[in-house]
Write a protein that holds these residues in place. Structure first.
Motif, PDB file in Angstrom:
ATOM      1  N   UNK A 119     -60.255  25.109 -39.925  1.00 49.95           N
ATOM      2  CA  UNK A 119     -58.880  25.517 -40.185  1.00 49.95           C
ATOM      3  C   UNK A 119     -58.040  24.306 -40.585  1.00 49.95           C
ATOM      4  N   UNK A 120     -57.076  24.498 -41.480  1.00 54.34           N
ATOM      5  CA  UNK A 120     -56.195  23.381 -41.858  1.00 54.34           C
ATOM      6  C   UNK A 120     -55.215  23.060 -40.733  1.00 54.34           C
ATOM      7  N   UNK A 121     -54.803  21.820 -40.663  1.00 54.97           N
ATOM      8  CA  UNK A 121     -53.770  21.420 -39.696  1.00 54.97           C
ATOM      9  C   UNK A 121     -52.441  22.036 -40.117  1.00 54.97           C
ATOM     10  N   UNK A 122     -51.623  22.376 -39.137  1.00 56.96           N
ATOM     11  CA  UNK A 122     -50.285  22.910 -39.395  1.00 56.96           C
ATOM     12  C   UNK A 122     -49.264  21.996 -38.723  1.00 56.96           C
ATOM     13  N   UNK A 123     -48.307  21.516 -39.507  1.00 62.02           N
ATOM     14  CA  UNK A 123     -47.229  20.677 -38.976  1.00 62.02           C
ATOM     15  C   UNK A 123     -45.996  21.563 -38.821  1.00 62.02           C
ATOM     16  N   UNK A 124     -45.650  21.965 -37.591  1.00 59.34           N
ATOM     17  CA  UNK A 124     -44.491  22.840 -37.399  1.00 59.34           C
ATOM     18  C   UNK A 124     -43.188  22.049 -37.327  1.00 59.34           C
ATOM     19  N   UNK A 125     -42.204  22.502 -38.088  1.00 58.44           N
ATOM     20  CA  UNK A 125     -40.900  21.834 -38.151  1.00 58.44           C
ATOM     21  C   UNK A 125     -39.813  22.885 -37.971  1.00 58.44           C
ATOM     22  N   UNK A 126     -38.874  22.638 -37.081  1.00 58.83           N
ATOM     23  CA  UNK A 126     -37.755  23.546 -36.862  1.00 58.83           C
ATOM     24  C   UNK A 126     -36.472  22.845 -37.288  1.00 58.83           C
ATOM     25  N   UNK A 127     -35.730  23.471 -38.185  1.00 57.69           N
ATOM     26  CA  UNK A 127     -34.413  22.976 -38.612  1.00 57.69           C
ATOM     27  C   UNK A 127     -33.372  23.847 -37.910  1.00 57.69           C
ATOM     28  N   UNK A 128     -32.523  23.221 -37.105  1.00 56.74           N
ATOM     29  CA  UNK A 128     -31.517  23.956 -36.335  1.00 56.74           C
ATOM     30  C   UNK A 128     -30.123  23.533 -36.788  1.00 56.74           C
ATOM     31  N   UNK A 129     -29.265  24.526 -37.072  1.00 60.28           N
ATOM     32  CA  UNK A 129     -27.900  24.180 -37.473  1.00 60.28           C
ATOM     33  C   UNK A 129     -26.869  24.905 -36.620  1.00 60.28           C
ATOM     34  N   UNK A 130     -27.238  25.184 -35.373  1.00 61.03           N
ATOM     35  CA  UNK A 130     -26.291  25.766 -34.436  1.00 61.03           C
ATOM     36  C   UNK A 130     -25.198  24.782 -34.072  1.00 61.03           C
ATOM     37  N   UNK A 131     -24.064  25.303 -33.651  1.00 61.60           N
ATOM     38  CA  UNK A 131     -22.887  24.469 -33.409  1.00 61.60           C
ATOM     39  C   UNK A 131     -23.006  23.612 -32.151  1.00 61.60           C
ATOM     40  N   UNK A 132     -23.857  23.990 -31.205  1.00 63.34           N
ATOM     41  CA  UNK A 132     -23.930  23.267 -29.939  1.00 63.34           C
ATOM     42  C   UNK A 132     -25.141  22.348 -29.831  1.00 63.34           C
ATOM     43  N   UNK A 133     -25.956  22.322 -30.851  1.00 67.18           N
ATOM     44  CA  UNK A 133     -27.128  21.459 -30.802  1.00 67.18           C
ATOM     45  C   UNK A 133     -28.285  22.100 -30.051  1.00 67.18           C
ATOM     46  N   UNK A 134     -29.447  21.484 -30.178  1.00 64.07           N
ATOM     47  CA  UNK A 134     -30.663  22.017 -29.563  1.00 64.07           C
ATOM     48  C   UNK A 134     -30.817  21.466 -28.149  1.00 64.07           C
ATOM     49  N   UNK A 135     -31.073  22.345 -27.178  1.00 65.37           N
ATOM     50  CA  UNK A 135     -31.273  21.899 -25.797  1.00 65.37           C
ATOM     51  C   UNK A 135     -32.386  22.682 -25.118  1.00 65.37           C
ATOM     52  N   UNK A 136     -33.354  23.144 -25.916  1.00 65.39           N
ATOM     53  CA  UNK A 136     -34.489  23.866 -25.364  1.00 65.39           C
ATOM     54  C   UNK A 136     -35.787  23.094 -25.622  1.00 65.39           C
ATOM     55  N   UNK A 137     -36.891  23.656 -25.162  1.00 64.93           N
ATOM     56  CA  UNK A 137     -38.184  22.978 -25.245  1.00 64.93           C
ATOM     57  C   UNK A 137     -38.637  22.766 -26.680  1.00 64.93           C
ATOM     58  N   UNK A 138     -39.293  21.648 -26.924  1.00 61.02           N
ATOM     59  CA  UNK A 138     -39.965  21.395 -28.208  1.00 61.02           C
ATOM     60  C   UNK A 138     -41.470  21.233 -27.996  1.00 61.02           C
ATOM     61  N   UNK A 139     -41.907  21.094 -26.735  1.00 62.72           N
ATOM     62  CA  UNK A 139     -43.329  21.005 -26.389  1.00 62.72           C
ATOM     63  C   UNK A 139     -43.760  22.270 -25.658  1.00 62.72           C
ATOM     64  N   UNK A 140     -44.957  22.736 -25.943  1.00 66.84           N
ATOM     65  CA  UNK A 140     -45.429  23.954 -25.289  1.00 66.84           C
ATOM     66  C   UNK A 140     -45.553  23.760 -23.786  1.00 66.84           C
ATOM     67  N   UNK A 141     -45.933  22.562 -23.359  1.00 69.92           N
ATOM     68  CA  UNK A 141     -46.097  22.295 -21.929  1.00 69.92           C
ATOM     69  C   UNK A 141     -44.793  22.471 -21.151  1.00 69.92           C
TER      70      UNK A 141
END
Length: 323
Positions: A115-137
């Motif tokens: 299987x090919x590698x997948x590089x997941x990228x999330x672009x967030x433009x919410x007004x309060x910024x990102x404050x949730x998990x970025x790692x599955x663990x």
């Protein structure tokens, strides 16, 4: 299903590899970005987002060759988060989307051995910024002391985050790998919903506006950005018009007038289409998603008028489209 304005802008700009390439290189760690031949970047068809989340997430899939082995291609999966509040379980959804991509890959390449590698990228433009998990663990109910023993038996990955609210306007402007169009689109996504922040900060991007204007498709690109602003922002657009003229010069006035006239015409057509759908609903006539999309996408005033006359006596929505 109608297109969300954030979705429309994101796809209009970043489905083009020349615009996506710079954004990907800006987000990936430099050592990782250097491993790919970005001239081979290709936009892959399809969307992997759950239908229930279409109004909150937009996705684009790209493939790109490795420099040391051009026969090997990896996937870059870009997911844009629309909503103001970050998705608590986004990292779980990203895992699900990756599995769908791999499943589609195996359908398209039944003889594949890996299987090919997948590089997941999330672009967030919410007004309060990102404050949730970025790692599955981070979303697993496992204590740190136990994780070392259990890590071999659970998914382990993270997605790369481009949290636009945490990036200053100057930093966006200076993303040297990205095109002027891409940097301006990110700025519009970041600031349009934040009161007058976009107009007040547009002077930072004056040089980029002039650079975009000089490109072969500059007029159309500028129209796309301004259309997004008008769709999302409530209130007068005069301050934005003045800021654009101050940045580019009087020569843009004529184009702005044409754009404004087109907006008015499009608004009238959209109003007719929405009224037509309301009449169908009031008469209890079921409309499929395909029929709804066809009505809303219609830009022919004669056709809309013909449908408006037909809907008065039609016994079903199908009657509108009969020869």
């Amino acid at each position: 299903m109608t297109s969300h304005p954030h979705d429309a802008l994101f796809r209009a700009v970043f489905s083009e590899p020349e615009n996506a390439s710079g954004e990907l290189q800006a987000v990936l760690p430099p050592s990782l970005a250097a491993r790919f031949d970005w001239s081979t970047l290709r936009h892959e068809p399809g969307s992997f987002v759950d239908e229930a989340f279409v109004g909150r997430h937009t996705d684009l899939l790209f493939s790109v060759s490795l420099r040391h082995n051009r026969a090997e291609r990896a996937f870059a999966y870009v997911l844009m988060e629309h909503q103001s509040e970050p998705d608590r379980f986004m990292v779980l959804r990203v895992l699900g989307y990756q599995v769908r991509i791999w499943e589609q890959f195996l359908k398209d390449h039944p003889d594949a051995k890996r299987l090919p590698a997948i590089l997941p990228i999330v672009v967030h433009h919410g007004e309060r910024g990102w404050h949730e998990a970025v790692r599955f663990s981070e979303i697993l109910a496992i204590e740190p002391d136990d994780y070392a023993e259990l890590s071999e038996f659970v998914p382990s990955f993270r997605f790369m985050l481009d949290d636009l609210i945490q990036v200053s306007d100057e930093e966006l402007r200076d993303r040297a790998t990205a095109t002027a169009y891409a940097r301006l689109a990110l700025f519009f996504l970041k600031q349009t919903r934040r009161g007058d922040a976009l107009v007040q900060g547009l002077h930072v991007f004056s040089a980029l506006l002039r650079e975009l204007w000089r490109t072969p498709r500059g007029e159309a690109a500028l129209a796309t950005l301004l259309r997004y602003y008008v769709t999302v922002k409530e209130g007068t657009t005069e301050p934005l018009r003045q800021a654009v003229v101050a940045a580019i010069g009087p020569k843009v006035e004529g184009v702005l007038m044409t754009i404004a006239e087109n907006w008015v015409a499009q608004g009238l057509l959209k109003g007719k289409a929405e009224t037509l759908l309301e009449v169908l609903e009031a008469r209890g006539l079921r409309v499929t998603s395909e029929q709804r999309a066809r009505i809303l996408a219609c830009t022919d005033p004669t056709q809309l008028s013909r449908w408006a006359k037909t809907v008065v006596t039609a016994t079903s929505a199908d009657a509108l489209f009969a020869p």
